[in-house]
Design a protein around this motif. Structure first.
Motif, PDB file in Angstrom:
ATOM      1  N   GLU A 145      -6.117  10.590   6.892  1.00 12.67           N
ATOM      2  CA  GLU A 145      -6.443  12.000   7.150  1.00 12.67           C
ATOM      3  C   GLU A 145      -6.288  12.105   8.612  1.00 12.67           C
ATOM      4  O   GLU A 145      -7.002  11.292   9.378  1.00 12.67           O
ATOM      5  CB  GLU A 145      -7.509  12.477   6.850  1.00 12.67           C
ATOM      6  CG  GLU A 145      -7.864  13.966   7.130  1.00 12.67           C
ATOM      7  CD  GLU A 145      -8.952  14.705   6.400  1.00 12.67           C
ATOM      8  OE1 GLU A 145      -8.912  15.834   6.055  1.00 12.67           O
ATOM      9  OE2 GLU A 145      -9.948  13.881   6.389  1.00 12.67           O
ATOM     10  N   VAL A 146      -5.163  12.854   9.260  1.00 11.18           N
ATOM     11  CA  VAL A 146      -5.135  13.157  10.667  1.00 11.18           C
ATOM     12  C   VAL A 146      -5.730  14.558  11.076  1.00 11.18           C
ATOM     13  O   VAL A 146      -5.083  15.430  10.560  1.00 11.18           O
ATOM     14  CB  VAL A 146      -3.681  13.101  11.258  1.00 11.18           C
ATOM     15  CG1 VAL A 146      -3.521  12.782  12.518  1.00 11.18           C
ATOM     16  CG2 VAL A 146      -2.939  11.736  10.755  1.00 11.18           C
ATOM     17  N   GLU A 147      -6.684  14.514  11.616  1.00 13.44           N
ATOM     18  CA  GLU A 147      -7.382  15.907  11.976  1.00 13.44           C
ATOM     19  C   GLU A 147      -8.501  15.945  12.959  1.00 13.44           C
ATOM     20  O   GLU A 147      -9.079  14.833  13.077  1.00 13.44           O
ATOM     21  CB  GLU A 147      -7.859  16.619  10.680  1.00 13.44           C
ATOM     22  CG  GLU A 147      -8.590  17.896  10.579  1.00 13.44           C
ATOM     23  CD  GLU A 147      -8.797  18.544   9.350  1.00 13.44           C
ATOM     24  OE1 GLU A 147      -8.938  19.814   9.206  1.00 13.44           O
ATOM     25  OE2 GLU A 147      -9.345  17.765   8.443  1.00 13.44           O
ATOM     26  N   ALA A 148      -8.618  16.864  13.754  1.00 13.11           N
ATOM     27  CA  ALA A 148      -9.487  16.946  14.696  1.00 13.11           C
ATOM     28  C   ALA A 148      -9.756  16.030  15.676  1.00 13.11           C
ATOM     29  O   ALA A 148     -10.877  15.439  15.982  1.00 13.11           O
ATOM     30  CB  ALA A 148     -10.738  17.601  14.122  1.00 13.11           C
ATOM     31  N   GLY A 149      -8.628  15.297  16.133  1.00 14.27           N
ATOM     32  CA  GLY A 149      -8.715  14.334  16.975  1.00 14.27           C
ATOM     33  C   GLY A 149      -9.130  12.793  16.183  1.00 14.27           C
ATOM     34  O   GLY A 149      -9.611  11.846  16.933  1.00 14.27           O
ATOM     35  N   ASP A 150      -8.870  12.743  15.051  1.00 13.66           N
ATOM     36  CA  ASP A 150      -9.679  11.540  14.251  1.00 13.66           C
ATOM     37  C   ASP A 150      -8.539  11.264  13.266  1.00 13.66           C
ATOM     38  O   ASP A 150      -7.836  12.158  12.803  1.00 13.66           O
ATOM     39  CB  ASP A 150     -11.040  11.780  13.752  1.00 13.66           C
ATOM     40  CG  ASP A 150     -11.392  10.452  13.445  1.00 13.66           C
ATOM     41  OD1 ASP A 150     -11.150   9.268  13.798  1.00 13.66           O
ATOM     42  OD2 ASP A 150     -12.688  10.526  12.906  1.00 13.66           O
ATOM     43  N   ILE A 151      -8.365   9.741  12.941  1.00 11.84           N
ATOM     44  CA  ILE A 151      -7.774   9.470  11.807  1.00 11.84           C
ATOM     45  C   ILE A 151      -8.517   8.689  11.031  1.00 11.84           C
ATOM     46  O   ILE A 151      -9.307   7.820  11.391  1.00 11.84           O
ATOM     47  CB  ILE A 151      -6.678   8.569  12.217  1.00 11.84           C
ATOM     48  CG1 ILE A 151      -5.647   9.061  13.251  1.00 11.84           C
ATOM     49  CG2 ILE A 151      -5.830   7.948  10.993  1.00 11.84           C
ATOM     50  CD1 ILE A 151      -4.569   8.496  13.882  1.00 11.84           C
ATOM     51  N   THR A 152      -8.832   9.278   9.632  1.00 11.10           N
ATOM     52  CA  THR A 152      -9.685   8.599   8.662  1.00 11.10           C
ATOM     53  C   THR A 152      -9.011   8.034   7.596  1.00 11.10           C
ATOM     54  O   THR A 152      -8.000   8.796   6.936  1.00 11.10           O
ATOM     55  CB  THR A 152     -10.685   9.612   8.099  1.00 11.10           C
ATOM     56  OG1 THR A 152     -11.358  10.420   9.445  1.00 11.10           O
ATOM     57  CG2 THR A 152     -11.881   8.738   7.256  1.00 11.10           C
ATOM     58  N   SER A 153      -9.366   6.810   7.185  1.00  9.75           N
ATOM     59  CA  SER A 153      -8.684   6.414   6.034  1.00  9.75           C
ATOM     60  C   SER A 153      -9.466   6.258   4.770  1.00  9.75           C
ATOM     61  O   SER A 153     -10.694   6.064   4.915  1.00  9.75           O
ATOM     62  CB  SER A 153      -8.308   4.638   6.118  1.00  9.75           C
ATOM     63  OG  SER A 153      -7.480   4.270   5.184  1.00  9.75           O
ATOM     64  N   TYR A 154      -8.989   6.588   3.462  1.00 13.27           N
ATOM     65  CA  TYR A 154      -9.866   6.638   2.483  1.00 13.27           C
ATOM     66  C   TYR A 154      -9.025   5.925   1.355  1.00 13.27           C
ATOM     67  O   TYR A 154      -8.112   5.922   1.068  1.00 13.27           O
ATOM     68  CB  TYR A 154      -9.916   8.231   2.028  1.00 13.27           C
ATOM     69  CG  TYR A 154     -10.604   9.102   2.698  1.00 13.27           C
ATOM     70  CD1 TYR A 154     -11.717   9.081   2.625  1.00 13.27           C
ATOM     71  CD2 TYR A 154      -9.959   9.857   3.642  1.00 13.27           C
ATOM     72  CE1 TYR A 154     -12.577  10.108   3.734  1.00 13.27           C
ATOM     73  CE2 TYR A 154     -10.301  10.898   4.670  1.00 13.27           C
ATOM     74  CZ  TYR A 154     -11.755  11.034   4.502  1.00 13.27           C
ATOM     75  OH  TYR A 154     -12.348  11.766   5.125  1.00 13.27           O
ATOM     76  N   PRO A 155      -9.716   5.077   0.384  1.00  9.33           N
ATOM     77  CA  PRO A 155      -9.030   4.334  -0.561  1.00  9.33           C
ATOM     78  C   PRO A 155      -8.865   5.337  -1.699  1.00  9.33           C
ATOM     79  O   PRO A 155      -9.706   6.396  -1.933  1.00  9.33           O
ATOM     80  CB  PRO A 155     -10.091   3.156  -1.013  1.00  9.33           C
ATOM     81  CG  PRO A 155     -11.512   3.682  -0.409  1.00  9.33           C
ATOM     82  CD  PRO A 155     -11.238   4.457   0.662  1.00  9.33           C
ATOM     83  N   GLY A 156      -8.021   5.099  -2.442  1.00  7.71           N
ATOM     84  CA  GLY A 156      -7.692   5.906  -3.755  1.00  7.71           C
ATOM     85  C   GLY A 156      -6.947   6.982  -3.512  1.00  7.71           C
ATOM     86  O   GLY A 156      -6.584   7.236  -2.307  1.00  7.71           O
ATOM     87  N   ASN A 157      -6.466   8.001  -4.262  1.00  2.00           N
ATOM     88  CA  ASN A 157      -5.822   9.168  -4.116  1.00  2.00           C
ATOM     89  C   ASN A 157      -6.361  10.158  -3.430  1.00  2.00           C
ATOM     90  O   ASN A 157      -7.441  10.138  -3.260  1.00  2.00           O
ATOM     91  CB  ASN A 157      -5.000   9.308  -5.550  1.00  2.00           C
ATOM     92  CG  ASN A 157      -5.594   9.968  -6.688  1.00  2.00           C
ATOM     93  OD1 ASN A 157      -6.962  10.735  -6.238  1.00  2.00           O
ATOM     94  ND2 ASN A 157      -5.237  10.066  -7.801  1.00  2.00           N
ATOM     95  N   SER A 203       0.661  -1.164   0.032  1.00  2.00           N
ATOM     96  CA  SER A 203       0.158  -0.029  -0.015  1.00  2.00           C
ATOM     97  C   SER A 203       0.998   1.374   0.129  1.00  2.00           C
ATOM     98  O   SER A 203       1.875   1.252   0.774  1.00  2.00           O
ATOM     99  CB  SER A 203      -0.976   0.066   1.199  1.00  2.00           C
ATOM    100  OG  SER A 203      -1.870  -0.858   1.164  1.00  2.00           O
ATOM    101  N   HIS A 204       0.341   2.165  -0.768  1.00  2.00           N
ATOM    102  CA  HIS A 204       0.970   3.426  -0.987  1.00  2.00           C
ATOM    103  C   HIS A 204       0.440   4.415  -0.372  1.00  2.00           C
ATOM    104  O   HIS A 204      -0.874   5.105  -0.971  1.00  2.00           O
ATOM    105  CB  HIS A 204       1.574   3.763  -2.212  1.00  2.00           C
ATOM    106  CG  HIS A 204       2.722   2.828  -2.850  1.00  2.00           C
ATOM    107  ND1 HIS A 204       3.106   2.996  -4.127  1.00  2.00           N
ATOM    108  CD2 HIS A 204       3.223   1.933  -2.300  1.00  2.00           C
ATOM    109  CE1 HIS A 204       3.934   2.278  -4.440  1.00  2.00           C
ATOM    110  NE2 HIS A 204       4.166   1.466  -3.094  1.00  2.00           N
ATOM    111  N   VAL A 205       0.572   5.054   1.014  1.00  2.00           N
ATOM    112  CA  VAL A 205      -0.464   5.755   1.783  1.00  2.00           C
ATOM    113  C   VAL A 205      -0.149   7.210   1.923  1.00  2.00           C
ATOM    114  O   VAL A 205       1.088   7.371   2.217  1.00  2.00           O
ATOM    115  CB  VAL A 205      -0.738   5.170   3.104  1.00  2.00           C
ATOM    116  CG1 VAL A 205      -1.909   5.938   3.951  1.00  2.00           C
ATOM    117  CG2 VAL A 205      -1.164   3.612   2.890  1.00  2.00           C
ATOM    118  N   GLY A 206      -0.825   8.183   1.578  1.00  2.00           N
ATOM    119  CA  GLY A 206      -0.517   9.512   1.804  1.00  2.00           C
ATOM    120  C   GLY A 206      -0.879   9.934   3.116  1.00  2.00           C
ATOM    121  O   GLY A 206      -2.125   9.773   3.431  1.00  2.00           O
ATOM    122  N   VAL A 207      -0.353  10.767   3.946  1.00  2.00           N
ATOM    123  CA  VAL A 207      -0.925  10.922   5.419  1.00  2.00           C
ATOM    124  C   VAL A 207      -0.924  12.582   5.363  1.00  2.00           C
ATOM    125  O   VAL A 207       0.131  13.321   5.079  1.00  2.00           O
ATOM    126  CB  VAL A 207       0.317  10.548   6.368  1.00  2.00           C
ATOM    127  CG1 VAL A 207      -0.527  10.838   7.866  1.00  2.00           C
ATOM    128  CG2 VAL A 207       0.360   9.066   6.515  1.00  2.00           C
TER     129      VAL A 207
END
Length: 202
Positions: free
Chosen positions: A188-200, A31-35
């Motif tokens: 995405e790390v923001e506002a106390g949460d970490i959310t994962s999204y498929p795709g670019n 997996s190639h994951v952008g943070v």
């Protein structure tokens, strides 16, 4: 596809600021994951918890038995007066001749090995750091803002390398165009949460 690393119900605060709370995500092989996330959201702290440098306040990090984790920090790790070859020998687990075999993909030629790292441009220092990381044979790389202060040539070298990289990586960057061309998932790390999204990033 096997899971290399997983965060389960992870929470971390920095002082009075809650960076993330009961967060969950997994990173699979290849997996190639952008943070992404605003400054101060906790992206670098997240990386430090994943490598074990900073403990979680709550939750668990589950690492596959096959995980070989490599971390490319924003800070330099070489010693004063150290040459490129001496640093690569010290920082890598592979024999130096094998490390040098990987160098052409990063545009590093033989003339650089006897030079002091401190004498190189920022772009070539980044290439040397990345080559040393590859010399540790990771199957998951954590790359913290590797595009900062890079010249255009090194940016293109790094982009081409990441596009062809067969292992997995997590890449912190504010360069949306770079992320668009190199990643296939977003964290995405923001506002106390970490959310994962498929795709670019789009």
């Amino acid at each position: 596809m096997a899971t290399l690393l997983q965060l389960q119900n992870g929470s971390k605060a920095f002082g009075s600021k809650l960076l993330f709370d009961t967060a969950n995500f997994a990173v699979n092989e290849g997996s190639h994951v952008g943070v992404i996330g605003p400054n101060g959201a906790g992206k670098t702290t997240l990386f430090k918890t994943l490598i074990g440098e900073t403990p979680l306040d709550q939750g668990e990090i589950i690492r596959s038995k096959s995980l070989r984790l490599g971390y490319l920090s924003q800070h330099d790790q070489w010693q004063a007066g150290e040459t490129v070859e001496a640093y690569l020998e010290r920082a890598s687990t592979m024999p130096i001749w094998e490390v040098k075999g990987l160098a052409s993909g990063l545009g590093i030629t033989d003339e650089y090995y006897e030079r002091e790292i401190a004498s190189l441009s920022g772009g070539y220092r980044m290439r040397i750091k990345l080559l040393a990381l590859l010399g540790q044979q990771p199957n998951l790389m954590l790359l913290d803002e590797p595009t900062n202060y890079l010249d255009l040539e090194t940016l293109m070298v790094l982009e081409n390398f990441l596009q062809g990289y067969e292992g997995a990586f997590l890449l912190i960057s504010h360069d949306r165009e770079f992320l668009r061309r190199t990643t296939d998932h977003i964290l995405e790390v923001e506002a106390g949460d970490i959310t994962s999204y498929p795709g670019n990033i789009d």
